[in-house]
Design a protein around this motif. Structure first.
Motif, mmCIF file in Angstrom:
data_model
loop_
_atom_site.group_PDB
_atom_site.id
_atom_site.type_symbol
_atom_site.label_atom_id
_atom_site.label_comp_id
_atom_site.label_asym_id
_atom_site.label_seq_id
_atom_site.Cartn_x
_atom_site.Cartn_y
_atom_site.Cartn_z
ATOM 1 N N LEU A 13 0.964 -0.659 0.046
ATOM 2 C CA LEU A 13 -0.438 0.156 0.141
ATOM 3 C C LEU A 13 1.088 1.342 0.072
ATOM 4 C CD1 LEU A 13 -2.604 -0.641 2.412
ATOM 5 C CD2 LEU A 13 -3.490 -0.649 0.150
ATOM 6 N N SER A 14 2.314 1.082 0.138
ATOM 7 C CA SER A 14 2.619 1.783 0.862
ATOM 8 C C SER A 14 3.542 2.761 -0.384
ATOM 9 C CB SER A 14 4.105 1.960 1.243
ATOM 10 O OG SER A 14 4.621 0.932 0.683
ATOM 11 N N ALA A 15 3.240 2.927 -1.646
ATOM 12 C CA ALA A 15 3.805 3.158 -2.562
ATOM 13 C C ALA A 15 2.381 4.212 -3.320
ATOM 14 C CB ALA A 15 4.189 1.718 -3.612
ATOM 15 N N GLY A 16 1.322 2.759 -3.582
ATOM 16 C CA GLY A 16 -0.382 4.168 -3.181
ATOM 17 C C GLY A 16 -0.220 4.801 -2.531
ATOM 18 N N GLY A 19 1.945 8.207 -3.622
ATOM 19 C CA GLY A 19 1.221 8.603 -4.379
ATOM 20 C C GLY A 19 0.247 9.568 -4.492
#
Lengths: 82, 488
Positions: A13-16, A19
């Protein structure tokens, strides 16, 4: 196992999430304002005046009306050989 | 910041931007094309070994288990990534109308990156492998240099963005800039956050899928958004849609990787989330597809005039195709047939070749003459290059799609012997090998053409043509002004 799952879920989830944060920062800084100007920002003044051989007579007339007398493009302008 | 330039200033800005990245970008293209040839030969050999297993079987470094990952890594990190470094820095300088900054940092990064790839690929041929898909190269003597190298180049790209002289950020800027944040992040996680057991597989596919979606895809989508409107001379159909596509990709893509592990021993919520996210990818994919189609509609004849546009538009179509194919494959019912078959190999090549490589070819056809001030020597060679790789790719993707479905159906028919699932694929593997030879021939031709242009090409005289244009425009302006005065 639970800890590992939570770790993986957080990881994925961290990448999203990153963003999402950047999106709101950009929104509040006005980076999405004036979409037409943004869309046209890639063109130099001459770009849209070049005569494009593939265009129909109507399209060429539209281009002439909008951007002025056509200019001959330099050789290789469209990324190819003469 | 100044967003308005006069025409001579625009000329100078573009020329200065090109000059500032010229040597770096040409170096990346030379290196990338060398890797392309090397990787293609390895790929051909791996392809033939699938149906001729005794071919060159004795030297251990030429066995399938070594050359296949060496091929993959040479193509992803050697060919595609190097070419993307060059395109990205050129594009960034052009888009933000400034000179590239901290190019020395980019050079250092390029050297470190390529030493890492060289060490990693030679290591793979020597039998040193980390054993994880897309992450086979050694963690220490390959992956650390790659991480450092990409970061150094990313610093140059971001520093160039920071020095922008325009107020607006075109959508391509978002794609390029974000790529240089995402890649080090996912590459670090994939290599250096390695839980044991089944979680390791999850991290592996988190990386592998995101390397495609948040690295290879993003820079090339940025290129597509630049080249199609620029060559057609008309704005992108909907700028809002282009932003929607970028942000939807940013939000949803990172969740997709687990669909590679459908049926695996992972929590079902994790797989289900991934399937949902994969289907959600239809939003950014269709937004990109509709936008590109509506921009070019009525002007498809341009493909006959512009090699850049031919490659880039076909690449854009392949992006739509491979993304919808990927979303479809994430459905459990489809995955049951296609998983563990040649279909997946075809799907991967459609993404990395039909989309990424085609866009890179198109970008290079546009960029190199501007950096060298020379024209591509032969229109015939461009046509041969185009048709060789296009026919090769069609044969490759459709051959393996048909062979893969036949293989999957055979594997699922439990009453039939396993050997049947192997035999049914052999004709399609021959088709794949033929296709691979066509692709390699196309690459060899392009490499030779690139050599001819850089070393022996005729000066194109862009500068003199520019000088011809400027007075024309100035005269037109004078005429317009005088006619306005007459009217008033």
């Amino acid at each position: 196992m639970l800890a590992a799952n939570l770790f993986l879920a957080g990881l994925v989830l961290s990448a999203g999430l990153f963003g999402l944060i950047v999106f709101f920062v950009a929104l509040f800084k006005g980076l999405f304002d004036h979409p037409n100007e943004q869309a046209n920002s890639i063109f130099d003044e001459h770009d849209r005046r070049f005569w494009r051989a593939w265009e129909t007579a109507n399209q060429q007339a539209e281009r002439r009306n909008e951007f002025g007398i056509p200019l001959n493009p330099p050789p290789g302008e469209w990324g190819g050989a003469r | 910041m100044n967003s308005t330039f006069s025409l001579p200033e625009l000329r100078q800005v573009a020329q200065r931007a090109d000059a500032s990245v010229s040597r770096f970008t040409l170096a990346t293209f030379w290196i990338a094309l060398s890797w392309l040839i090397f990787g293609s030969v390895l790929g051909d050999l791996a392809s033939f070994k699938m149906h001729l297993p005794d071919l060159l079987a004795s030297p251990s470094w030429l066995t399938f288990g070594r050359i296949r990952p060496a091929h993959l890594n040479a193509m992803i990190y050697g060919w595609a990534s190097n070419a993307m470094f060059g395109v990205a820095l050129w594009l960034m300088a052009r888009l933000v109308r400034t000179t590239a900054r901290w190019v020395t940092s980019a050079w250092i990064g390029l050297v470190i990156w390529n030493l890492g790839v060289l060490a990693g690929v030679l290591g793979l041929l020597a039998g040193i492998s980390d054993g994880m898909e897309w992450l086979e190269m050694n963690q220490y003597f390959a992956d650390i240099p790659l991480l450092i190298g990409a970061s150094f180049i990313g610093i140059s790209v971001w520093r160039t963005l920071q020095a922008r002289t325009v107020d607006h950020l075109y959508v391509s800027v978002w794609y390029v800039a974000a790529s240089f944040l995402w890649f080090p992040f996912i590459f670090f996680i994939g290599n250096f956050v390695s839980p044991t057991g089944v979680e390791n597989a999850a991290v592996n596919w988190f990386y592998a899928h995101n390397a495609l979606g948040l690295w290879l895809t993003t820079i090339n989508l940025g290129s597509i958004y630049y080249f199609i409107p620029k060559i057609l001379g008309r704005s992108i159909y909907s700028y809002w849609l282009s932003l929607l596509g970028f942000w939807a990709l940013a939000f949803f893509y990172s969740l997709n990787g687990m669909h590679h592990l459908i049926g695996g021993p992972l929590p079902s919520w994790m797989i289900t989330t991934s399937i949902v996210a994969s289907i959600m990818m239809v939003v950014p994919v269709l937004s990109v597809a509709v936008n590109h189609h509506m921009t070019i509609v009525g002007r498809f004849a341009a493909l006959r005039y512009s090699p850049t546009l031919s490659f880039v538009v076909l690449g854009a179509m392949a992006y739509t195709g491979v993304s919808l194919q990927g979303a479809m494959q994430a459905l459990v019912q489809v995955n049951r047939v296609t998983h563990f078959t040649q279909w997946t190999v075809g799907h991967a090549h459609m993404g990395v070749y039909s989309f990424v490589t085609f866009v890179l070819f198109g970008s290079m056809y546009y960029i190199v003459p501007r950096l060298t001030n020379r024209e591509w020597p032969s229109a015939l060679m461009i046509r041969w290059h185009f048709w060789l790789v296009l026919v090769g790719m069609f044969l490759y993707v459709f051959g393996l799609a048909i062979g893969g479905v036949a293989q999957g159906l055979s594997l699922n028919a439990t009453a039939r012997p396993f050997s049947e699932s192997v035999l049914v694929t052999i004709p399609w593997l021959w088709v794949r090998s033929l296709a691979a030879l066509l692709l390699t021939a196309g690459h060899g031709l392009f490499f030779y053409h690139f050599y001819l242009l850089v070393k022996r090409g005729q000066p194109v005289g862009f500068a003199s043509v520019w000088h011809e244009i400027v007075p024309t425009v100035v005269n037109v302006r004078k005429r317009t002004l005088s006619s306005q005065k007459e009217v008033t």
